[in-house]
Design a protein around this motif. Structure first.
Motif, PDB file in Angstrom:
ATOM      1  N   ALA A 166       0.837  -1.199   0.000  1.00  0.00           N
ATOM      2  CA  ALA A 166       0.000   0.000   0.000  1.00  0.00           C
ATOM      3  C   ALA A 166       0.867   1.242   0.000  1.00  0.00           C
ATOM      4  CB  ALA A 166      -0.912   0.003   1.226  1.00  0.00           C
ATOM      5  N   LEU A 167       2.037   1.148   0.664  1.00  0.00           N
ATOM      6  CA  LEU A 167       2.971   2.273   0.774  1.00  0.00           C
ATOM      7  C   LEU A 167       4.381   1.758   0.584  1.00  0.00           C
ATOM      8  CD1 LEU A 167       3.725   5.261   1.706  1.00  0.00           C
ATOM      9  CD2 LEU A 167       3.870   4.297   4.016  1.00  0.00           C
ATOM     10  N   GLU A 168       5.145   2.448  -0.278  1.00  0.00           N
ATOM     11  CA  GLU A 168       6.574   2.151  -0.449  1.00  0.00           C
ATOM     12  C   GLU A 168       7.369   3.437  -0.238  1.00  0.00           C
ATOM     13  OE1 GLU A 168       7.520  -0.652  -3.918  1.00  0.00           O
ATOM     14  OE2 GLU A 168       5.502   0.108  -4.435  1.00  0.00           O
ATOM     15  N   GLY A 220      -3.454  -4.304   5.280  1.00  0.00           N
ATOM     16  CA  GLY A 220      -3.746  -5.284   6.323  1.00  0.00           C
ATOM     17  C   GLY A 220      -2.559  -5.675   7.172  1.00  0.00           C
ATOM     18  N   GLU A 221      -1.411  -5.035   6.948  1.00  0.00           N
ATOM     19  CA  GLU A 221      -0.197  -5.369   7.703  1.00  0.00           C
ATOM     20  C   GLU A 221       0.068  -4.303   8.766  1.00  0.00           C
ATOM     21  OE1 GLU A 221       4.453  -6.627   6.849  1.00  0.00           O
ATOM     22  OE2 GLU A 221       3.501  -5.167   5.524  1.00  0.00           O
ATOM     23  N   ILE A 222       0.605  -4.738   9.907  1.00  0.00           N
ATOM     24  CA  ILE A 222       1.062  -3.824  10.953  1.00  0.00           C
ATOM     25  C   ILE A 222       2.583  -3.866  10.956  1.00  0.00           C
ATOM     26  CG2 ILE A 222       1.031  -3.267  13.410  1.00  0.00           C
ATOM     27  CD1 ILE A 222      -1.643  -4.761  13.612  1.00  0.00           C
ATOM     28  N   LEU A 223       3.179  -2.755  10.528  1.00  0.00           N
ATOM     29  CA  LEU A 223       4.639  -2.644  10.507  1.00  0.00           C
ATOM     30  C   LEU A 223       5.064  -1.808  11.708  1.00  0.00           C
ATOM     31  CD1 LEU A 223       7.410  -3.051   9.133  1.00  0.00           C
ATOM     32  CD2 LEU A 223       6.960  -0.969   7.816  1.00  0.00           C
ATOM     33  N   GLY A 224       5.749  -2.432  12.649  1.00  0.00           N
ATOM     34  CA  GLY A 224       6.187  -1.732  13.841  1.00  0.00           C
ATOM     35  C   GLY A 224       7.502  -1.008  13.632  1.00  0.00           C
ATOM     36  N   PHE A 225       7.653   0.143  14.269  1.00  0.00           N
ATOM     37  CA  PHE A 225       8.918   0.881  14.253  1.00  0.00           C
ATOM     38  C   PHE A 225       9.401   1.016  15.700  1.00  0.00           C
ATOM     39  CE2 PHE A 225       7.871   1.847   9.988  1.00  0.00           C
ATOM     40  CZ  PHE A 225       9.037   2.275   9.368  1.00  0.00           C
ATOM     41  N   PHE A 226      10.607   0.531  15.950  1.00  0.00           N
ATOM     42  CA  PHE A 226      11.151   0.601  17.303  1.00  0.00           C
ATOM     43  C   PHE A 226      12.544   1.218  17.255  1.00  0.00           C
ATOM     44  CE2 PHE A 226      13.412  -0.926  21.041  1.00  0.00           C
ATOM     45  CZ  PHE A 226      12.508  -0.605  22.044  1.00  0.00           C
ATOM     46  N   GLY A 227      12.824   2.035  18.257  1.00  0.00           N
ATOM     47  CA  GLY A 227      14.140   2.654  18.390  1.00  0.00           C
ATOM     48  C   GLY A 227      14.149   3.522  19.625  1.00  0.00           C
ATOM     49  N   LEU A 228      15.312   3.856  20.105  1.00  0.00           N
ATOM     50  CA  LEU A 228      15.424   4.725  21.262  1.00  0.00           C
ATOM     51  C   LEU A 228      15.103   6.162  20.863  1.00  0.00           C
ATOM     52  CD1 LEU A 228      18.714   3.275  22.808  1.00  0.00           C
ATOM     53  CD2 LEU A 228      16.355   2.511  23.126  1.00  0.00           C
ATOM     54  N   ILE A 229      14.856   7.007  21.867  1.00  0.00           N
ATOM     55  CA  ILE A 229      14.608   8.416  21.587  1.00  0.00           C
ATOM     56  C   ILE A 229      15.811   8.986  20.841  1.00  0.00           C
ATOM     57  CG2 ILE A 229      14.222  10.685  22.605  1.00  0.00           C
ATOM     58  CD1 ILE A 229      11.866   8.784  22.886  1.00  0.00           C
ATOM     59  N   GLY A 230      15.527   9.723  19.752  1.00  0.00           N
ATOM     60  CA  GLY A 230      16.603  10.266  18.925  1.00  0.00           C
ATOM     61  C   GLY A 230      16.955   9.382  17.749  1.00  0.00           C
ATOM     62  N   VAL A 242      -3.510   4.258   4.684  1.00  0.00           N
ATOM     63  CA  VAL A 242      -2.331   4.071   5.530  1.00  0.00           C
ATOM     64  C   VAL A 242      -2.552   4.884   6.797  1.00  0.00           C
ATOM     65  CG1 VAL A 242       0.166   4.386   5.751  1.00  0.00           C
ATOM     66  CG2 VAL A 242      -0.826   3.775   3.522  1.00  0.00           C
ATOM     67  N   LEU A 243      -2.419   4.243   7.952  1.00  0.00           N
ATOM     68  CA  LEU A 243      -2.599   4.932   9.229  1.00  0.00           C
ATOM     69  C   LEU A 243      -1.302   4.873  10.025  1.00  0.00           C
ATOM     70  CD1 LEU A 243      -4.431   6.412  11.208  1.00  0.00           C
ATOM     71  CD2 LEU A 243      -5.137   4.179  12.116  1.00  0.00           C
ATOM     72  N   ILE A 244      -0.763   6.055  10.336  1.00  0.00           N
ATOM     73  CA  ILE A 244       0.447   6.162  11.150  1.00  0.00           C
ATOM     74  C   ILE A 244       0.023   6.342  12.604  1.00  0.00           C
ATOM     75  CG2 ILE A 244       2.557   7.477  11.584  1.00  0.00           C
ATOM     76  CD1 ILE A 244       2.357   8.473   8.652  1.00  0.00           C
ATOM     77  N   LEU A 245       0.505   5.462  13.469  1.00  0.00           N
ATOM     78  CA  LEU A 245       0.197   5.528  14.898  1.00  0.00           C
ATOM     79  C   LEU A 245       1.502   5.765  15.650  1.00  0.00           C
ATOM     80  CD1 LEU A 245      -2.187   2.425  15.125  1.00  0.00           C
ATOM     81  CD2 LEU A 245      -2.856   4.822  14.964  1.00  0.00           C
ATOM     82  N   ASP A 246       1.737   6.994  16.089  1.00  0.00           N
ATOM     83  CA  ASP A 246       2.967   7.339  16.802  1.00  0.00           C
ATOM     84  C   ASP A 246       2.660   7.372  18.296  1.00  0.00           C
ATOM     85  OD1 ASP A 246       5.468   8.132  17.501  1.00  0.00           O
ATOM     86  OD2 ASP A 246       5.475  10.014  16.389  1.00  0.00           O
ATOM     87  N   GLU A 247       3.117   6.351  19.016  1.00  0.00           N
ATOM     88  CA  GLU A 247       2.851   6.198  20.456  1.00  0.00           C
ATOM     89  C   GLU A 247       1.344   6.274  20.739  1.00  0.00           C
ATOM     90  OE1 GLU A 247       5.149   5.266  22.286  1.00  0.00           O
ATOM     91  OE2 GLU A 247       7.064   6.072  21.620  1.00  0.00           O
ATOM     92  N   ILE A 294      -0.846  -0.250   8.470  1.00  0.00           N
ATOM     93  CA  ILE A 294      -0.594   0.464   9.718  1.00  0.00           C
ATOM     94  C   ILE A 294       0.896   0.547  10.012  1.00  0.00           C
ATOM     95  CG2 ILE A 294      -0.941   0.423  12.228  1.00  0.00           C
ATOM     96  CD1 ILE A 294      -3.660  -0.917  11.662  1.00  0.00           C
ATOM     97  N   LEU A 295       1.362   1.770  10.289  1.00  0.00           N
ATOM     98  CA  LEU A 295       2.721   1.992  10.771  1.00  0.00           C
ATOM     99  C   LEU A 295       2.624   2.304  12.257  1.00  0.00           C
ATOM    100  CD1 LEU A 295       4.147   4.291   7.915  1.00  0.00           C
ATOM    101  CD2 LEU A 295       4.243   1.791   8.104  1.00  0.00           C
ATOM    102  N   LEU A 296       3.139   1.407  13.092  1.00  0.00           N
ATOM    103  CA  LEU A 296       3.010   1.527  14.538  1.00  0.00           C
ATOM    104  C   LEU A 296       4.360   1.880  15.164  1.00  0.00           C
ATOM    105  CD1 LEU A 296       1.480   1.072  17.249  1.00  0.00           C
ATOM    106  CD2 LEU A 296       2.171  -1.340  17.083  1.00  0.00           C
TER     107      LEU A 296
END
Length: 502
Positions: free
Chosen positions: A264-266, A285-295, A422-427, A454-456
């Motif tokens: 859906a998004l590239e 239909g996919e949930i792509l998680g983004f993880f990283g420390l602050i910064g 596409v839905l971006i969910l930031d925290e 979904i971008l989580l």
């Protein structure tokens, strides 16, 4: 805990009414020196009202409070601070146009000959920041800091005066794990000095790690007090919500899309302030998680995708190049964005629930002459209130008067009404209790089952591991790896996020 341990702060049968509404009823509490006492309850349970009574924002309607055995009736937050009660609010009370040092020392600035002594003010603030080990510049304007850095400044501000009781209201809600560790070390030092800590958090693992005593409240009423070693997460959740919650993360409602499904998004080679050469895709239909420390650059990437930051690189929606230079263009392209900063970027706090929900989808409710169809708009807003179980007396309630969890669900409702591809969910669950989290997780699962990509983004590793199909791990502005959830362990995710993965 010995019964002989003195009580530094107590409440007995404390109540609070706002007109016909009883926000607190027969509340009782005993806080002891050198211990962390957690107040646990769902959003709207009365925690904020309780804290505001303790620091003199609201007078109680009934009951008795005592501090070190003497009657305690603070007339204002300044009066409470003078008597040794300090608070670090979850909702930041900083002035963005002042420096870190000026914010830390606000209301008790050192003076000389009737004027503020700027040199002494800066020196005291710098010494405190150094002593606490906080990664912030005392000369920086607060408005230029990240949300996490502002939270650290808020903590320093609360610790800038000696306190018998320190109240910490969701202090880790916007902190990374490494920054939270700094806070935990500070708490250990304060306990060793005999300071009583009154702690509010929704993170159950954190509560079980830090707490000595835990008081549960529900619907404004006292439920129970437990010592940490004599209870469990399961019991606390049952006490808090009045029902068992065997599964925090709901199961998928439909299989995760495979590689044969077109994205859906590239994103290809996306670069901007705080990140570089970011490439990934997410399928319907996919949930792509983004993880990283602050910064790490996670939020900066999301803001760029929503047209809120300068960037280079290519973005494709449904396989076609998309030009997204503003939020309006992002919304028109089918992108929604639940920001991490709901107070400043997600809500109009002085407006009612109804316009807050409908504002991003107003073209849906325009009549042939361009006038708003109020009936249709109202019905749509009411549907979202029911769908997300938003606790509000009416659609006309001012959004800023609701609890943090209900405000977050209003932000989510606003974007659901736009029907984004596409839905971006930031925290998305920042400052939200476990019951409301479960409801938000349920909605996320339903959206994925309906085909929303979904971008989580989350600082809570269990949340990412519990919901995402794949996880993109970022460190120092770079995307280190994107792997399927089945390939990952908490240790491996943290290794990528800290740049130590071999």
């Amino acid at each position: 805990m010995s019964e002989a341990t003195p009580v530094v702060l107590s409440m007995r049968d404390v109540s609070k009414r706002f007109g016909p509404v009883e926000a607190l009823k027969s509340m009782r509490l005993e806080v002891r020196p050198g211990r962390v006492h957690t107040i646990l309850g769902e959003n709207g349970a009365g925690k904020s009202t309780l804290m505001k009574i303790l620091v003199g924002v609201h007078p109680p309607s009934g009951g008795e409070m005592r501090l070190e055995g003497r009657p305690y009736q603070p007339q204002s937050p300044r009066d409470a601070a003078a008597q040794g009660i300090a608070i670090v609010f979850q909702e930041l009370s900083l002035c963005n146009n002042l420096t870190v040092a000026e914010n830390i020392m606000a209301m008790h600035e050192p003076s000389r000959l009737g004027f503020i002594n700027d040199r002494e003010l800066r020196a005291r603030a710098a010494e405190l920041v150094r002593d606490l080990g906080l990664p912030v510049d005392v000369d920086a304007k607060v408005g230029r800091l990240s949300i996490a850095q502002r939270q650290l400044v808020e903590i320093a501000k609360g610790l800038s005066r000696p306190a018998k009781v320190l109240i910490l209201d969701e202090p880790t809600s916007s902190l990374s794990d490494s920054e939270a560790e700094i806070l935990f070390l500070i708490i250990d030092r304060l306990k060793a000095r005999g300071t009583a800590i009154l702690y509010i958090s929704h993170r159950m693992e954190e509560i079980m790690r830090l707490s000595d005593d835990i008081t549960v409240i529900r619907d404004g009423a006292y439920v129970a007090t437990r010592q940490r070693d004599e209870t469990s997460i399961e019991e606390l959740i049952t006490l808090m919500v009045g029902r068992r919650m065997d599964e925090i993360y709901p199961l998928r409602l439909a299989p995760a899309p495979g590689p044969e499904v077109a994205p859906a998004l590239e994103v290809q080679g996306l670069s901007g302030p705080g990140f570089r050469e970011i490439s990934f895709d997410v399928r319907p239909g996919e949930i792509l998680g983004f993880f990283g420390l602050i910064g790490s650059g996670r939020s900066e990437v999301m803001k760029a995708l929503f047209g809120m930051g300068a960037h280079t690189g290519q973005v494709l929606l449904g396989g076609k190049p998309a030009r997204i230079g503003s939020p309006a263009e992002a919304i028109a392209a089918g992108i929604g964005f639940v920001t991490e900063n709901r107070k400043e970027e997600g809500l109009v706090l002085g407006a009612a629930v109804r316009p807050n929900i409908s504002m991003a989808a107003l073209p849906q409710f325009a009549g042939s002459a361009g006038f708003l169809r109020f009936g249709r708009e109202r019905r749509a807003a009411l549907d979202e209130v029911r769908r997300l179980a938003i606790r509000t007396s009416s659609l006309n309630t001012i959004a800023g008067t609701l609890s943090g969890g209900n405000q977050q669900k209003i932000v989510l409702a606003k974007w659901l009404l736009t029907r984004p591809r596409v839905l971006i969910l930031d925290e998305p669950t920042r400052g939200v209790d476990v019951g409301a989290k479960f409801e938000i997780y349920r909605i996320i699962r339903e959206l994925a089952a309906e085909g929303t990509a979904i971008l989580l983004v989350s600082s809570e590793l269990p949340e990412v591991l519990g919901l995402a199909d794949r996880i993109a791990m970022m460190s120092e502005g770079a995307l280190k790896a994107t792997l399927a959830r089945s390939e990952l362990t908490p240790e491996r995710v943290m290794a990528h996020a800290t740049g130590t993965h071999q």
